[in-house]
Design a protein around this motif. Structure first.
Motif, PDB file in Angstrom:
ATOM      1  N   LEU A  85     -32.037  69.571  26.829  1.00 11.50           N
ATOM      2  CA  LEU A  85     -32.762  70.276  27.728  1.00 11.50           C
ATOM      3  C   LEU A  85     -31.999  71.300  28.077  1.00 11.50           C
ATOM      4  O   LEU A  85     -30.347  70.847  28.497  1.00 11.50           O
ATOM      5  N   LYS A  86     -32.216  72.232  29.079  1.00 11.76           N
ATOM      6  CA  LYS A  86     -31.987  73.449  29.473  1.00 11.76           C
ATOM      7  C   LYS A  86     -31.775  73.748  30.584  1.00 11.76           C
ATOM      8  O   LYS A  86     -33.082  73.164  31.629  1.00 11.76           O
ATOM      9  N   LEU A  87     -31.293  74.766  31.452  1.00  8.07           N
ATOM     10  CA  LEU A  87     -31.378  74.330  33.435  1.00  8.07           C
ATOM     11  C   LEU A  87     -32.933  74.648  33.236  1.00  8.07           C
ATOM     12  O   LEU A  87     -33.200  74.337  34.814  1.00  8.07           O
ATOM     13  N   GLU A  88     -32.911  75.854  32.096  1.00  7.11           N
ATOM     14  CA  GLU A  88     -34.320  76.462  33.076  1.00  7.11           C
ATOM     15  C   GLU A  88     -35.784  75.544  31.823  1.00  7.11           C
ATOM     16  O   GLU A  88     -36.745  76.447  32.010  1.00  7.11           O
ATOM     17  N   ASP A  89     -35.732  74.727  31.309  1.00  4.95           N
ATOM     18  CA  ASP A  89     -36.552  73.908  31.369  1.00  4.95           C
ATOM     19  C   ASP A  89     -36.725  72.936  32.822  1.00  4.95           C
ATOM     20  O   ASP A  89     -38.071  72.192  33.076  1.00  4.95           O
ATOM     21  N   THR A  90     -36.245  72.718  33.819  1.00  2.12           N
ATOM     22  CA  THR A  90     -36.740  72.201  34.877  1.00  2.12           C
ATOM     23  C   THR A  90     -37.468  72.876  35.682  1.00  2.12           C
ATOM     24  O   THR A  90     -38.376  74.161  35.880  1.00  2.12           O
ATOM     25  N   ALA A  91     -38.235  71.918  35.468  1.00  7.59           N
ATOM     26  CA  ALA A  91     -40.103  72.424  36.072  1.00  7.59           C
ATOM     27  C   ALA A  91     -40.760  71.031  36.851  1.00  7.59           C
ATOM     28  O   ALA A  91     -40.414  70.117  36.430  1.00  7.59           O
ATOM     29  N   VAL A  92     -42.052  71.383  36.973  1.00  6.35           N
ATOM     30  CA  VAL A  92     -42.785  70.265  37.056  1.00  6.35           C
ATOM     31  C   VAL A  92     -43.492  70.196  35.668  1.00  6.35           C
ATOM     32  O   VAL A  92     -44.576  72.129  35.711  1.00  6.35           O
ATOM     33  N   TYR A  93     -43.893  69.561  35.125  1.00  5.68           N
ATOM     34  CA  TYR A  93     -44.333  68.997  34.015  1.00  5.68           C
ATOM     35  C   TYR A  93     -46.037  68.708  33.716  1.00  5.68           C
ATOM     36  O   TYR A  93     -46.250  67.399  35.150  1.00  5.68           O
ATOM     37  N   TYR A  94     -46.896  69.140  33.608  1.00  8.29           N
ATOM     38  CA  TYR A  94     -48.751  68.509  34.057  1.00  8.29           C
ATOM     39  C   TYR A  94     -49.169  68.468  32.625  1.00  8.29           C
ATOM     40  O   TYR A  94     -49.310  69.504  31.774  1.00  8.29           O
ATOM     41  N   CYS A  95     -49.500  67.258  32.501  1.00  3.87           N
ATOM     42  CA  CYS A  95     -50.439  66.909  31.062  1.00  3.87           C
ATOM     43  C   CYS A  95     -51.675  67.533  31.285  1.00  3.87           C
ATOM     44  O   CYS A  95     -52.737  67.701  32.773  1.00  3.87           O
ATOM     45  N   ASN A  96     -52.683  68.535  30.263  1.00  2.00           N
ATOM     46  CA  ASN A  96     -53.782  68.669  30.323  1.00  2.00           C
ATOM     47  C   ASN A  96     -54.582  68.127  29.249  1.00  2.00           C
ATOM     48  O   ASN A  96     -54.069  67.978  28.246  1.00  2.00           O
TER      49      ASN A  96
END
Length: 115
Positions: A85-96
């Motif tokens: 994992l990288k810093l730029e992977d930081t986010a809210v992850y949503y299942c769809n």
């Protein structure tokens, strides 16, 4: 109607790993596509990885070779294994979940990568 339940996420150091899981239930029939999107602050939501009911997978270029989407333990479920994992992977992850022109979203789970 389809309901999605997400699990996983959290805080990890750069280079670490996390696993997200999502299970779908409800009025499910025929072909579908299930997967993950993410949204970082101030950014648009983007597709991360998708898996079809025929086991076709798609990834955004930035995660290829690091993330793997696969069928979960339950019949209508997916897991997203995130490595390196990288810093730029930081986010809210949503299942769809998409089926017959309908799109359903999970509530989102935070993934934070620290240096």
């Amino acid at each position: 109607q389809v309901q999605l339940v997400e699990s996983g996420g959290g805080l990890v150091q750069s280079g670490g790993s996390l696993k997200l899981s999502c299970a779908a239930s409800g009025n499910i029939f025929g072909d579908y596509v299930m997967g993950w999107y993410r949204q970082a602050p101030g950014m648009e939501r983007q597709m991360v990885a998708l898996r079809s009911s025929t086991n076709t997978t798609t990834y955004v270029y930035s995660v290829k070779g690091r993330f793997t989407i696969s069928r979960g333990d339950a019949r209508y479920s997916v897991s997203l294994q995130m490595n390196n994992l990288k810093l730029e992977d930081t986010a809210v992850y949503y299942c769809n979940f998409k089926q017959s022109g309908n799109s359903y979203w999970g509530q989102g789970t935070q993934v934070t990568v620290s240096s």
